[in-house]
Design an enzyme around this catalytic site. Sequence first.
Site, PDB file in Angstrom:
ATOM      1  N   ILE A  36      -7.214   0.268  10.772  1.00  0.00           N
ATOM      2  CA  ILE A  36      -8.302   1.228  10.815  1.00  0.00           C
ATOM      3  C   ILE A  36      -9.544   0.655  10.116  1.00  0.00           C
ATOM      4  O   ILE A  36      -9.443  -0.201   9.238  1.00  0.00           O
ATOM      5  CB  ILE A  36      -7.881   2.567  10.194  1.00  0.00           C
ATOM      6  CG1 ILE A  36      -7.281   2.369   8.791  1.00  0.00           C
ATOM      7  CG2 ILE A  36      -6.914   3.299  11.103  1.00  0.00           C
ATOM      8  CD1 ILE A  36      -6.846   3.648   8.117  1.00  0.00           C
ATOM      9  N   PHE A  60      -5.604   5.752   0.098  1.00  0.00           N
ATOM     10  CA  PHE A  60      -4.670   4.631   0.041  1.00  0.00           C
ATOM     11  C   PHE A  60      -4.829   3.882  -1.282  1.00  0.00           C
ATOM     12  O   PHE A  60      -5.952   3.598  -1.702  1.00  0.00           O
ATOM     13  CB  PHE A  60      -4.943   3.616   1.158  1.00  0.00           C
ATOM     14  CG  PHE A  60      -4.616   4.089   2.543  1.00  0.00           C
ATOM     15  CD1 PHE A  60      -3.338   3.962   3.057  1.00  0.00           C
ATOM     16  CD2 PHE A  60      -5.603   4.635   3.346  1.00  0.00           C
ATOM     17  CE1 PHE A  60      -3.042   4.377   4.344  1.00  0.00           C
ATOM     18  CE2 PHE A  60      -5.323   5.058   4.636  1.00  0.00           C
ATOM     19  CZ  PHE A  60      -4.039   4.920   5.134  1.00  0.00           C
ATOM     20  N   TYR A  62      -8.292   7.813  11.346  1.00  0.00           N
ATOM     21  CA  TYR A  62      -7.766   8.099  12.684  1.00  0.00           C
ATOM     22  C   TYR A  62      -8.567   9.154  13.439  1.00  0.00           C
ATOM     23  O   TYR A  62      -8.152   9.603  14.501  1.00  0.00           O
ATOM     24  CB  TYR A  62      -6.290   8.506  12.580  1.00  0.00           C
ATOM     25  CG  TYR A  62      -5.410   7.376  12.105  1.00  0.00           C
ATOM     26  CD1 TYR A  62      -4.958   6.402  12.983  1.00  0.00           C
ATOM     27  CD2 TYR A  62      -5.076   7.261  10.757  1.00  0.00           C
ATOM     28  CE1 TYR A  62      -4.165   5.349  12.541  1.00  0.00           C
ATOM     29  CE2 TYR A  62      -4.293   6.216  10.304  1.00  0.00           C
ATOM     30  CZ  TYR A  62      -3.842   5.271  11.195  1.00  0.00           C
ATOM     31  OH  TYR A  62      -3.068   4.230  10.754  1.00  0.00           O
ATOM     32  N   TYR A 112       0.825  -1.205   0.000  1.00  0.00           N
ATOM     33  CA  TYR A 112       0.000   0.000   0.000  1.00  0.00           C
ATOM     34  C   TYR A 112       0.859   1.255   0.000  1.00  0.00           C
ATOM     35  O   TYR A 112       2.031   1.242   0.359  1.00  0.00           O
ATOM     36  CB  TYR A 112      -0.909   0.034   1.239  1.00  0.00           C
ATOM     37  CG  TYR A 112      -0.143   0.287   2.519  1.00  0.00           C
ATOM     38  CD1 TYR A 112       0.017   1.577   3.019  1.00  0.00           C
ATOM     39  CD2 TYR A 112       0.461  -0.762   3.218  1.00  0.00           C
ATOM     40  CE1 TYR A 112       0.747   1.815   4.179  1.00  0.00           C
ATOM     41  CE2 TYR A 112       1.184  -0.538   4.366  1.00  0.00           C
ATOM     42  CZ  TYR A 112       1.324   0.748   4.844  1.00  0.00           C
ATOM     43  OH  TYR A 112       2.061   0.980   5.986  1.00  0.00           O
ATOM     44  N   PHE A 128       2.390   9.858   3.152  1.00  0.00           N
ATOM     45  CA  PHE A 128       2.812   9.742   4.545  1.00  0.00           C
ATOM     46  C   PHE A 128       3.307   8.347   4.908  1.00  0.00           C
ATOM     47  O   PHE A 128       3.968   8.174   5.931  1.00  0.00           O
ATOM     48  CB  PHE A 128       1.681  10.158   5.502  1.00  0.00           C
ATOM     49  CG  PHE A 128       0.441   9.309   5.404  1.00  0.00           C
ATOM     50  CD1 PHE A 128       0.342   8.107   6.076  1.00  0.00           C
ATOM     51  CD2 PHE A 128      -0.634   9.739   4.652  1.00  0.00           C
ATOM     52  CE1 PHE A 128      -0.801   7.328   5.989  1.00  0.00           C
ATOM     53  CE2 PHE A 128      -1.785   8.977   4.562  1.00  0.00           C
ATOM     54  CZ  PHE A 128      -1.863   7.762   5.231  1.00  0.00           C
ATOM     55  N   ASP A 129       3.028   7.362   4.060  1.00  0.00           N
ATOM     56  CA  ASP A 129       3.490   6.007   4.392  1.00  0.00           C
ATOM     57  C   ASP A 129       3.384   5.125   3.162  1.00  0.00           C
ATOM     58  O   ASP A 129       2.506   5.330   2.308  1.00  0.00           O
ATOM     59  CB  ASP A 129       2.648   5.420   5.525  1.00  0.00           C
ATOM     60  CG  ASP A 129       3.233   4.119   6.082  1.00  0.00           C
ATOM     61  OD1 ASP A 129       4.448   3.889   5.897  1.00  0.00           O
ATOM     62  OD2 ASP A 129       2.489   3.347   6.705  1.00  0.00           O
TER      63      ASP A 129
END
Length: 254
Positions: free
Chosen positions: A82, A125, A108, A52, A62-63
Amino acid sequence: MKSIIILLLVSVLTVYSQNGDTISTASGLKYIVLKKGNGKASVAGKVAEVHYTGWLLNGKKFDSSFDRNEPLEFILGAKQVIAGWDEGVALMHVGDKFRLILPPELAYGENGAGEIIPPNSTLIFDVELLGVHKPKKSIVDTLMAVILDKNVEKAVQLYWNLYEDKPDDYNFKESQLNVLGYRLLQVGLYKQAVEIFKLNVEQYPDSFNTYDSLGEGYMNAGDTKNAIKNYKLSLKLNPENENAKKMLETLNNK
């Protein structure tokens, strides 16, 4: 404000979207099918293995599991991720690639996630389902029980015993020790978290992510010197590690 957010979302999706219609669910999840696979369907209670990449609404990444070169594994439907992920991945087959657009209540929420994800963030995502597997025993739960009942030294000893004697029974991937370390941080067991992160560095010395996590462990434990040392080691392995850059700037300015 809502109109601005909607315009930003449309802008981001325009940049990142490929062919495909946006589908909405009753929960507020939106998703786009980027690629159709022909593998078996995901199943609640089994391990979903995914690659992902995640972006904030402004388009900032961010990731990404690709950056760590390690897919993420989690038990589908067990609330290990999540809510938007549990729902979205449950719709996928092996080989599918979906773009998930998660409102804050499926991500979140009002708290955000540390300094990376601000409060009330809509997240995007791209998720590819690589496999669906029978779960192995949780090394996280096993070691946590020993830490709480005895001490972290006994847990580390048990880890190596199980790794030697039962390598096929437990999930020994890097991500598992990382999850355990962050659980310990969340409950204020900072010294124990440091020992688990150190174990992960010993097991996976070529991973920038293990040093990044160890840096955070030391930072929470109040050991600035070792926090800086490990963030630098993480950055040496991955010069693009934005979290390490940010943490080093913060620590060096104290």
